[in-house]
Write an enzyme that holds these catalytic residues in place. Structure first.
Site, mmCIF file in Angstrom:
data_model
loop_
_atom_site.group_PDB
_atom_site.id
_atom_site.type_symbol
_atom_site.label_atom_id
_atom_site.label_comp_id
_atom_site.label_asym_id
_atom_site.label_seq_id
_atom_site.Cartn_x
_atom_site.Cartn_y
_atom_site.Cartn_z
ATOM 1 N N LYS A 1 13.823 4.611 2.958
ATOM 2 C CA LYS A 1 14.753 5.610 3.484
ATOM 3 C C LYS A 1 14.376 6.095 4.870
ATOM 4 O O LYS A 1 13.200 6.290 5.153
ATOM 5 C CB LYS A 1 14.777 6.823 2.559
ATOM 6 C CG LYS A 1 15.331 6.529 1.194
ATOM 7 C CD LYS A 1 15.258 7.798 0.371
ATOM 8 C CE LYS A 1 15.738 7.570 -1.031
ATOM 9 N NZ LYS A 1 15.423 8.719 -1.874
ATOM 10 N N ARG B 1 -10.496 1.248 -2.083
ATOM 11 C CA ARG B 1 -11.015 2.561 -1.663
ATOM 12 C C ARG B 1 -12.502 2.708 -1.963
ATOM 13 O O ARG B 1 -13.202 3.405 -1.225
ATOM 14 C CB ARG B 1 -10.210 3.677 -2.337
ATOM 15 C CG ARG B 1 -8.900 3.931 -1.618
ATOM 16 C CD ARG B 1 -8.198 5.128 -2.181
ATOM 17 N NE ARG B 1 -7.094 5.518 -1.327
ATOM 18 C CZ ARG B 1 -6.029 6.175 -1.753
ATOM 19 N NH1 ARG B 1 -5.919 6.511 -3.031
ATOM 20 N NH2 ARG B 1 -5.074 6.518 -0.917
ATOM 21 N N GLY C 1 0.437 3.089 2.685
ATOM 22 C CA GLY C 1 1.580 2.948 1.790
ATOM 23 C C GLY C 1 1.884 1.521 1.390
ATOM 24 O O GLY C 1 0.995 0.682 1.283
HETATM 25 N N1 LIG Z 1 16.637 -3.131 1.919
HETATM 26 C C1 LIG Z 1 16.040 -2.358 1.025
HETATM 27 N N2 LIG Z 1 16.738 -1.767 0.040
HETATM 28 C C2 LIG Z 1 16.139 -0.994 -0.874
HETATM 29 N N3 LIG Z 1 14.798 -0.733 -0.888
HETATM 30 C C3 LIG Z 1 14.067 -1.298 0.073
HETATM 31 C C4 LIG Z 1 14.635 -2.137 1.063
HETATM 32 N N4 LIG Z 1 13.652 -2.563 1.875
HETATM 33 C C5 LIG Z 1 12.497 -2.015 1.411
HETATM 34 N N5 LIG Z 1 12.738 -1.281 0.328
HETATM 35 C C6 LIG Z 1 11.756 -0.581 -0.516
HETATM 36 O O1 LIG Z 1 11.060 0.384 0.189
HETATM 37 C C7 LIG Z 1 9.900 0.697 -0.542
HETATM 38 C C8 LIG Z 1 8.839 1.214 0.369
HETATM 39 O O2 LIG Z 1 9.334 2.332 1.010
HETATM 40 P P1 LIG Z 1 8.408 3.458 1.594
HETATM 41 O O3 LIG Z 1 7.754 4.154 0.455
HETATM 42 O O4 LIG Z 1 9.265 4.250 2.520
HETATM 43 O O5 LIG Z 1 7.349 2.637 2.417
HETATM 44 P P2 LIG Z 1 5.820 2.946 2.637
HETATM 45 O O6 LIG Z 1 5.239 3.163 1.271
HETATM 46 O O7 LIG Z 1 5.271 1.764 3.307
HETATM 47 O O8 LIG Z 1 5.765 4.166 3.486
HETATM 48 C C9 LIG Z 1 9.488 -0.569 -1.243
HETATM 49 O O9 LIG Z 1 9.360 -0.309 -2.619
HETATM 50 C C10 LIG Z 1 10.643 -1.519 -0.971
HETATM 51 O O10 LIG Z 1 11.073 -2.242 -2.104
HETATM 52 O O1 LIG Z 2 -3.672 8.327 -3.257
HETATM 53 C C1 LIG Z 2 -3.650 9.223 -2.418
HETATM 54 O O2 LIG Z 2 -2.645 9.368 -1.520
HETATM 55 P P1 LIG Z 2 -1.538 8.231 -1.111
HETATM 56 O O3 LIG Z 2 -0.880 7.742 -2.388
HETATM 57 O O4 LIG Z 2 -0.584 8.967 -0.208
HETATM 58 O O5 LIG Z 2 -2.272 7.121 -0.378
HETATM 59 C C2 LIG Z 2 -4.784 10.190 -2.237
HETATM 60 O O6 LIG Z 2 -5.847 9.926 -3.125
HETATM 61 C C3 LIG Z 2 -4.290 11.621 -2.372
HETATM 62 O O7 LIG Z 2 -3.836 11.842 -3.676
HETATM 63 P P2 LIG Z 2 -2.789 13.015 -3.950
HETATM 64 O O8 LIG Z 2 -1.463 12.599 -3.324
HETATM 65 O O9 LIG Z 2 -2.719 13.149 -5.454
HETATM 66 O O10 LIG Z 2 -3.310 14.274 -3.288
#
Ligand SMILES: Nc1ncnc2c1ncn2[C@@H]1O[C@H](COP(=O)(O)OP(=O)(O)O)[C@@H](O)[C@H]1O
Ligand SMILES: O=C(OP(=O)(O)O)[C@H](O)COP(=O)(O)O
Length: 401
Positions: free
Chosen positions: A202, A41, A358
């Protein structure tokens, strides 16, 4: 309605000798010794700051770090000064506060091309409350406002939204513009065929994204933990895989929607199952239609990886949000890693590849392929909201939004 792509341009602004309040997202991870463990970042914020320095502006940087409740030394931005100075090639000055007399004095001594980093703006509760008086105090420090904090653009806070009401012009920085160009522009007007890959744990957290993308894509590939809700809804045995029982009807309705819209929806046909949720679990590849009792699917299987790759070969634009499996465990990282490699390869062949924030970003970075993608978003929550078709308050507040 999605956030409009075009916002006021920084390149049109008169910058020489002007005090510029730049909201950046320097919310980077620090270890227990306050070492930065991922400076992505900070690096992403550099082009805008360098441009401002190069055009003789007096640069006032504002950011949050973490979610402090009041002044919390652990969340000070001081540990970032060294890396920021190094990347910018100038000595960045640090203020102990983000408003007040001392800060005003430091701003007054800033030379053209100088950079001052304000202390964590969330040390004031007024920041997250979007308090107008606090926003006015921030605004009073400068002559114009630049918002480059894409990662925080989904928050209507004083430094991301409120300040833009009192400080004009209020324009987007280069990072903000690039994020919007890809996550709004390329998604609204994709080179076709357009594929989305959605994974993650999920289905409940991705409903909005899936529904919004179904209106735009030609191909939708689903992976991650959410697929087991789809399987169960179709009557398959899923063992002890992650399932959201209250989302079974929703899964069926998404399958129907895909059909109705002529979207080719691909679910994995085989999965890598584990006998426990652990890095050292025993594993075996099983058909998606029959996961044995006591086993849980933690990755997409080799046949699915191949069919997903072949489907991606036909595309010109790909957006990816959410890992294909539990990539944090090496044994269950193949699906995510191979898809990341596939996207890197396709990028080299002119396909637009967008990684929408993410954990998928973490996976691409872990695979060392970040530089190969057309765009990697710096915002998790913000990119998710954009992909759901929502508007971002930090963008709407800018001129010409
Ligand atoms: N088959 C699975 N069973 C349980 N958890 C899973 C599975 N596939 C992926 N995950 C978990 O999903 C998590 C990410 O989910 P999410 O937060 O929805 O994605 P993102 O952060 O990319 O939006 C990861 O920590 C991963 O380990
Ligand atoms: O890390 C951040 O968001 P993200 O974890 O969704 O990428 C941003 O800095 C926003 O932080 P916040 O979710 O505490 O408002």
């Amino acid at each position: 309605m999605a956030t409009k792509k075009s916002v006021g341009s920084l390149k049109e602004a008169d910058l020489k000798g002007k005090r510029v309040f730049v909201r950046v997202d320097l919310n980077v991870p620090l270890d227990d010794n306050f070492n930065i463990t991922d400076d992505t970042r900070i690096r992403a914020a550099v082009p805008t700051i360098k441009y401002l320095i190069g055009h003789g502006a007096k640069v006032i940087l504002s950011s949050h770090l973490g979610r402090p409740k009041g002044v919390t030394p652990k969340y000070s931005l001081k540990p970032l000064v060294g890396r920021l100075s190094e990347l910018l090639g100038v000595e960045v000055k640090m203020a102990d506060d983000c408003i007040g007399e001392q800060v005003e004095k430091l701003v007054a001594t800033l030379p053209e091309g100088g950079v001052l980093l304000l202390e964590n703006v969330r040390f004031y509760k007024e920041e997250e409350k979007n308090d107008p008086e606090f926003a006015k105090k921030l605004a009073s420090l400068a002559d114009l406002y630049v918002n480059d904090a894409f990662g925080t653009a989904h928050r209507a806070h004083a430094s991301t939204e409120g300040v833009a009401k009192y400080l004009k012009p209020a324009v987007a920085g280069f990072l903000m513009q690039k994020e919007l160009d890809y996550l709004v522009g390329a998604v609204a007007n994709p080179k076709k065929p357009f594929a989305a890959i959605v994974g993650g744990s999920k289905v409940s957290t991705k409903i909005g994204v899936i529904e919004s993308l179904l209106a735009k894509v030609d191909i939708l590939l689903l992976g991650g933990g959410m697929i087991f809700t789809f399987y169960k809804a179709q009557g398959h045995s899923v063992g002890s895989s992650l399932v959201e029982e209250d989302k079974l009807d929703l899964a069926l309705s998404l399958i129907e929607k895909a059909k109705a819209k002529g979207v080719s929806l691909l679910l994995p046909t085989d999965v890598v199952a584990a006998d426990k949720f652990a890095a050292d679990a025993n594993s075996k590849v099983v058909p998606a239609s029959g996961i044995p009792d006591g086993w849980m699917g933690l990755d997409i299987g080799p046949v699915s990886i191949k069919s997903f790759s072949e489907a991606l070969d036909t595309t010109k634009t790909i957006i990816w949000n959410g890992p294909m499996g539990v990539f944090e465990f090496d044994k269950f990282a193949a699906g995510t890693d191979t898809i990341a490699k596939k996207l890197a390869e396709l990028s080299g062949n002119g396909v637009t590849t967008i990684i929408g924030g993410g954990d998928s970003v973490a996976a691409v970075e872990k695979a060392g392929l970040a530089d190969k993608m057309s765009h990697i978003s710096t915002g998790g929550g913000a990119s998710l909201e954009l992909l759901e078709g929502k508007s971002l308050p930090g963008v709407l507040a800018l001129d010409n939004a």
